[in-house]
Design a protein around this motif. Structure first.
Motif, PDB file in Angstrom:
ATOM      1  N   TYR A  11      41.204  17.401  31.971  1.00 35.97           N
ATOM      2  CA  TYR A  11      41.745  18.676  31.740  1.00 35.97           C
ATOM      3  C   TYR A  11      42.144  19.413  32.785  1.00 35.97           C
ATOM      4  CZ  TYR A  11      38.975  18.058  27.491  1.00 35.97           C
ATOM      5  OH  TYR A  11      38.556  17.690  26.046  1.00 35.97           O
ATOM      6  N   GLN A  12      41.647  19.554  34.236  1.00 39.03           N
ATOM      7  CA  GLN A  12      42.202  19.941  35.302  1.00 39.03           C
ATOM      8  C   GLN A  12      43.370  19.494  35.546  1.00 39.03           C
ATOM      9  OE1 GLN A  12      40.977  21.575  39.942  1.00 39.03           O
ATOM     10  NE2 GLN A  12      39.400  20.368  38.620  1.00 39.03           N
ATOM     11  N   GLY A  13      43.333  18.130  35.586  1.00 41.59           N
ATOM     12  CA  GLY A  13      45.046  17.584  36.255  1.00 41.59           C
ATOM     13  C   GLY A  13      45.984  18.086  35.194  1.00 41.59           C
ATOM     14  N   ALA A  16      46.790  21.621  35.716  1.00 43.54           N
ATOM     15  CA  ALA A  16      47.682  21.997  37.215  1.00 43.54           C
ATOM     16  C   ALA A  16      49.070  21.231  36.867  1.00 43.54           C
ATOM     17  CB  ALA A  16      46.968  20.923  38.251  1.00 43.54           C
ATOM     18  N   GLY A  17      49.047  20.395  36.259  1.00 48.87           N
ATOM     19  CA  GLY A  17      50.451  19.571  36.077  1.00 48.87           C
ATOM     20  C   GLY A  17      51.558  20.727  35.257  1.00 48.87           C
ATOM     21  N   ALA A  46      49.231  13.187  38.289  1.00 47.45           N
ATOM     22  CA  ALA A  46      50.452  12.212  38.576  1.00 47.45           C
ATOM     23  C   ALA A  46      50.621  11.978  36.821  1.00 47.45           C
ATOM     24  CB  ALA A  46      49.967  11.251  39.269  1.00 47.45           C
ATOM     25  N   LYS A  47      49.726  11.715  36.005  1.00 49.15           N
ATOM     26  CA  LYS A  47      50.344  11.212  34.737  1.00 49.15           C
ATOM     27  C   LYS A  47      51.337  12.262  34.095  1.00 49.15           C
ATOM     28  CE  LYS A  47      45.590   9.113  33.779  1.00 49.15           C
ATOM     29  NZ  LYS A  47      44.423   9.177  32.526  1.00 49.15           N
ATOM     30  N   ASP A  52      57.843  13.462  34.284  1.00 50.07           N
ATOM     31  CA  ASP A  52      58.940  14.327  34.376  1.00 50.07           C
ATOM     32  C   ASP A  52      60.066  14.046  35.420  1.00 50.07           C
ATOM     33  OD1 ASP A  52      60.505  16.618  34.594  1.00 50.07           O
ATOM     34  OD2 ASP A  52      58.901  17.974  34.378  1.00 50.07           O
ATOM     35  N   ASP A  53      60.953  13.720  34.859  1.00 51.05           N
ATOM     36  CA  ASP A  53      62.087  12.999  35.467  1.00 51.05           C
ATOM     37  C   ASP A  53      62.907  14.175  36.406  1.00 51.05           C
ATOM     38  OD1 ASP A  53      61.888  10.333  34.677  1.00 51.05           O
ATOM     39  OD2 ASP A  53      63.477  10.656  33.028  1.00 51.05           O
TER      40      ASP A  53
END
Length: 297
Positions: A11-13, A16-17, A46-47, A52-53
């Protein structure tokens, strides 16, 4: 062994993303601590970012303070500054001036943030990056703001954000009741950030134990099987620290009813498929306290 009632790095990742994507900025430096927390959260964020290009993302690991040659703030600041400068001005590589620096760590994250600004000034760049701190570093935001104030760098404070699970509301009557009991028990000590989630986890486990049918053993499997009964949105709330809340909860469970727990850290929405607790995430910022003229988070 005490568990904490807190959302996982998954969830945090994602939170943050999403925050990074919402800035509209494209050059991202992710600094992550050399430990399990740093590696796991770096993998999760990173996922989203790598898919995201539009983003140019650089990932750089920094030394865990327990493994540092000089673990003092000055020693860590020097080491982190060298790590950041190598990332921005790699020998024989392409210069990289990030627009966002996401720091995944704990209290030493404030040192890493300071180190970035020192590198920025040393390189004579035009505009500093926005800084975002992970949940583990959010408690250090106040110290970081105080440090900037002491050095006449108050213009940097609005650039610092934090993203963390929304694990307590200090204005709620539930938290205030908890706060009174905590400070009374522990000689006026302030509740630690993790204490609310630990308390909620223990009470949840004990209630799940009490819901196991008579004659069945109290095992981890049997405890887990009762958790869906504790977070049934169709059931009546049991709010911690309300009058006789434990007895009321046990009575309803014994009668075969489900309940919906509201803990000190907020709604305890357990996912019966994953076993995780879902938590909203919030954005932390430093601001001036008009009463004392100092920054607070």
């Amino acid at each position: 062994l005490v568990w904490r009632n807190i959302a996982t790095d998954v969830y945090q990742g994602h939170a943050a993303g999403k925050w990074i994507q919402d800035t509209g900025l494209t050059k991202i430096l992710v600094l992550y601590k050399d430990d399990l927390y740093g590696a796991d959260l770096r993998s999760e964020v990173a996922k989203l970012l790598d898919a995201d290009d539009a983003l140019d993302v650089h990932y750089v690991k920094y030394t865990n303070p327990i493994a540092a040659a000089d673990p003092t703030p000055a020693g860590l600041g020097a080491e982190y500054g060298a790590t950041i400068q190598d990332a921005m001005r790699p020998a024989g590589g392409t210069e990289f001036d990030p627009e966002v620096v996401y720091i995944i760590g704990t209290n030493e994250g404030a040192i890493a943030a300071s180190a970035y600004f020192q590198v920025f000034q040393a390189l004579g760049l035009a505009a500093p990056a926005k800084i975002m701190l992970s949940h583990g570093a959010v408690p250090a935001m106040g110290d970081l703001a105080t440090q900037f104030e002491a050095n006449g760098l108050t213009q940097l404070i609005p650039l610092i954000d934090g993203v963390a699970p929304d694990i307590f509301d200090p204005t709620s009557t539930t938290y205030q009741s908890y706060f009174v009991k905590y400070t009374t028990t522990f000689d006026n000590a302030q509740p630690a950030l993790a204490s609310t989630t630990s308390f909620d986890a223990v009470i949840s486990i004990l209630l799940a134990m009490s819901a196991i049918p008579d004659g069945d053993p109290i095992t981890g499997t049997n405890i887990a099987a009762q958790f869906p009964r504790l977070s049934d949105p169709a059931a009546n709330d049991i709010t911690f620290f309300e009058t006789a809340y434990i007895g009321t909860a046990r009575g309803r469970l014994a009668a075969g009813e489900n309940i919906d727990l509201v803990g000190v850290s907020g709604e305890l929405d357990y996912d019966s498929d994953t076993g995780e607790v879902y938590t909203q995430f919030i954005n932390w910022k430093s601001d001036k306290n008009p009463e004392i003229g100092r920054a607070h988070v």
